[in-house]
Design a protein around this motif. Structure first.
Motif, mmCIF file in Angstrom:
data_model
loop_
_atom_site.group_PDB
_atom_site.id
_atom_site.type_symbol
_atom_site.label_atom_id
_atom_site.label_comp_id
_atom_site.label_asym_id
_atom_site.label_seq_id
_atom_site.Cartn_x
_atom_site.Cartn_y
_atom_site.Cartn_z
ATOM 1 N N SER A 51 -20.549 -25.583 34.029
ATOM 2 C CA SER A 51 -20.879 -24.113 34.330
ATOM 3 C C SER A 51 -19.704 -23.117 34.523
ATOM 4 O O SER A 51 -18.322 -23.522 34.160
ATOM 5 N N GLY A 52 -20.166 -21.827 34.502
ATOM 6 C CA GLY A 52 -19.057 -20.831 34.378
ATOM 7 C C GLY A 52 -19.735 -19.584 34.380
ATOM 8 O O GLY A 52 -20.870 -19.538 33.876
ATOM 9 N N THR A 53 -18.930 -18.511 34.339
ATOM 10 C CA THR A 53 -19.406 -16.868 34.134
ATOM 11 C C THR A 53 -18.611 -16.635 32.833
ATOM 12 O O THR A 53 -17.517 -16.757 32.651
ATOM 13 N N VAL A 54 -19.597 -15.946 31.908
ATOM 14 C CA VAL A 54 -18.922 -15.144 30.880
ATOM 15 C C VAL A 54 -19.528 -13.782 30.621
ATOM 16 O O VAL A 54 -20.840 -13.665 30.792
ATOM 17 N N ARG A 55 -18.727 -12.795 30.379
ATOM 18 C CA ARG A 55 -19.105 -11.454 30.432
ATOM 19 C C ARG A 55 -18.769 -11.128 28.971
ATOM 20 O O ARG A 55 -17.782 -10.899 28.602
ATOM 21 N N LEU A 56 -20.023 -10.680 28.277
ATOM 22 C CA LEU A 56 -19.743 -10.273 27.005
ATOM 23 C C LEU A 56 -20.563 -8.954 26.709
ATOM 24 O O LEU A 56 -21.533 -8.551 27.119
ATOM 25 N N GLY A 82 -10.338 -4.623 27.662
ATOM 26 C CA GLY A 82 -8.718 -4.284 27.964
ATOM 27 C C GLY A 82 -8.365 -4.399 29.482
ATOM 28 O O GLY A 82 -7.445 -4.970 29.666
ATOM 29 N N GLU A 83 -9.248 -3.807 30.230
ATOM 30 C CA GLU A 83 -9.064 -3.669 31.776
ATOM 31 C C GLU A 83 -9.325 -5.242 32.378
ATOM 32 O O GLU A 83 -9.332 -5.127 33.582
ATOM 33 N N GLY A 84 -10.069 -6.003 31.457
ATOM 34 C CA GLY A 84 -10.280 -7.277 32.250
ATOM 35 C C GLY A 84 -11.897 -7.305 33.063
ATOM 36 O O GLY A 84 -12.020 -8.260 33.818
ATOM 37 N N ASP A 85 -12.421 -6.300 32.699
ATOM 38 C CA ASP A 85 -13.829 -6.054 33.369
ATOM 39 C C ASP A 85 -14.809 -6.840 32.281
ATOM 40 O O ASP A 85 -16.083 -6.817 33.123
ATOM 41 N N ALA A 86 -14.529 -7.454 31.379
ATOM 42 C CA ALA A 86 -15.553 -8.298 30.571
ATOM 43 C C ALA A 86 -14.537 -9.285 29.803
ATOM 44 O O ALA A 86 -13.323 -9.007 29.547
ATOM 45 N N ASP A 87 -15.034 -10.317 29.404
ATOM 46 C CA ASP A 87 -14.221 -11.385 28.807
ATOM 47 C C ASP A 87 -14.057 -11.185 27.457
ATOM 48 O O ASP A 87 -13.041 -11.586 26.681
ATOM 49 N N LEU A 88 -15.300 -11.056 26.670
ATOM 50 C CA LEU A 88 -15.318 -11.015 25.005
ATOM 51 C C LEU A 88 -16.101 -9.539 24.943
ATOM 52 O O LEU A 88 -17.075 -9.066 25.322
ATOM 53 N N GLY A 89 -15.734 -9.085 23.750
ATOM 54 C CA GLY A 89 -16.153 -7.768 23.111
ATOM 55 C C GLY A 89 -16.555 -7.897 21.541
ATOM 56 O O GLY A 89 -15.786 -8.577 20.786
#
Length: 302
Positions: free
Chosen positions: A91-96, A138-145
């Motif tokens: 489990s875990g959270t990923v922000r893309l 870059g600000e850490g508000d998302a993990d991957l772009g």
């Protein structure tokens, strides 16, 4: 709880720009937030924020403190993720964040396979312009772009990259469909459906039109890749896209993608990026690896 209330308050005020808005998000009294920050400022002998009419702005000392807080947040999240892995959880959270044109094809395929293997994954996906993707990752508000031609930024690291040549997208029965390759001059007189001025592909094309002295017959402008493809299917005109935007459409026989073999059109570079100073959690790293492997397969659809 490893992160103290004080650090939570400072981080929230820095993100939201005021004590009141931070307190609303944290669901506590503004006076409690303000009191703890003032006490800390007195203890260290320097203010963390400039109190300006429009809210709160970090001082140099504040930037040092907030940078430390966010680095610690990343380490705590990484520790938590590794402990979950040690317990055998997936489990875990990923922000893309990704370009909208990639969503219904490339991203959808990668995410579908990944979610099947990791059913407890909490995946948050948004579509944004390239500049916003760069800033938020870059600000850490998302993990991957994930997007085309992302501008270089010292806050980002490239995890995967692949050049994608552009091609003319036509209906399968269009006269240009059987051609092995095309030049821009072959599209003279065709009804073009293109993205708006200033967007990635459009910038490349407008430069190429100017260099070749071609007057394009642009009948529709839209930033929606899905709409442009749908209009091509309906016979309204033709468009120009990278091959990755056509996953499924070409194999299903609903659209044809004819490569642009034109020296004036350089193509695009698809990039997967993450925060340079951050550390991906295990599940985030696994999703990044899934995208890397998918990049390896893009040559087969180009």
């Amino acid at each position: 709880m490893l992160k103290s209330k004080l650090m939570t308050y400072i981080d929230a005020v820095s993100r939201h720009g005021s004590v009141r808005r931070a307190a609303e998000v944290l669901n506590i009294a503004p006076s409690a937030v303000n009191r703890q920050i003032l006490e800390f400022e007195r203890a260290i002998g320097t203010p963390l924020f400039d109190r300006i009419p429009r809210g709160m702005k970090l001082t140099s000392a504040g930037e040092v403190v907030v940078s430390h807080i966010r680095r610690m947040d990343g380490e705590i999240a990484l520790m938590d993720a590794r402990l979950r892995d040690l317990r055998g959880l997936q489990s875990g959270t990923v922000r893309l964040l990704a370009a909208s044109g990639l969503m219904s094809s490339f991203v959808a395929q990668v995410v579908a396979q990944f979610c099947e293997a990791h059913p407890l994954l909490d995946l948050k996906i948004d579509t944004l312009p390239s500049d916003d993707i760069v800033r938020l990752v870059g600000e850490g508000d998302a993990d991957l772009g994930l997007s085309f031609d992302l501008p270089r930024d010292p806050d980002l690291i490239t995890l995967a990259s692949m050049h994608q040549p552009l091609g003319v997208v036509v209906a399968p029965d269009h006269p240009l469909a059987p051609r092995p390759a095309l030049r821009l001059s072959d599209c003279v007189g065709e009804r073009l459906i293109l993205p708006p001025k200033g967007s990635g592909i459009r910038v490349l094309l407008d430069v190429a039109f100017a260099e070749t002295r071609i007057e394009p017959n642009i009948v529709i402008e839209s930033n929606s890749v899905q709409l442009r493809k749908a209009l091509v299917r309906e016979g309204v005109g033709i468009t120009i896209l990278a091959a990755v935007d056509l996953i499924g459409d070409v194999s299903d026989g609903v659209l044809s993608h004819v490569p642009l073999a034109d020296p004036h059109v350089p193509g695009q570079t698809l990039k997967l990026v993450a925060r340079a100073k951050g550390t991906l959690e295990p599940l985030q790293a696994k999703l990044a690896e899934a995208f890397r492997k998918a990049f390896d397969g893009l040559g087969a659809i180009a």
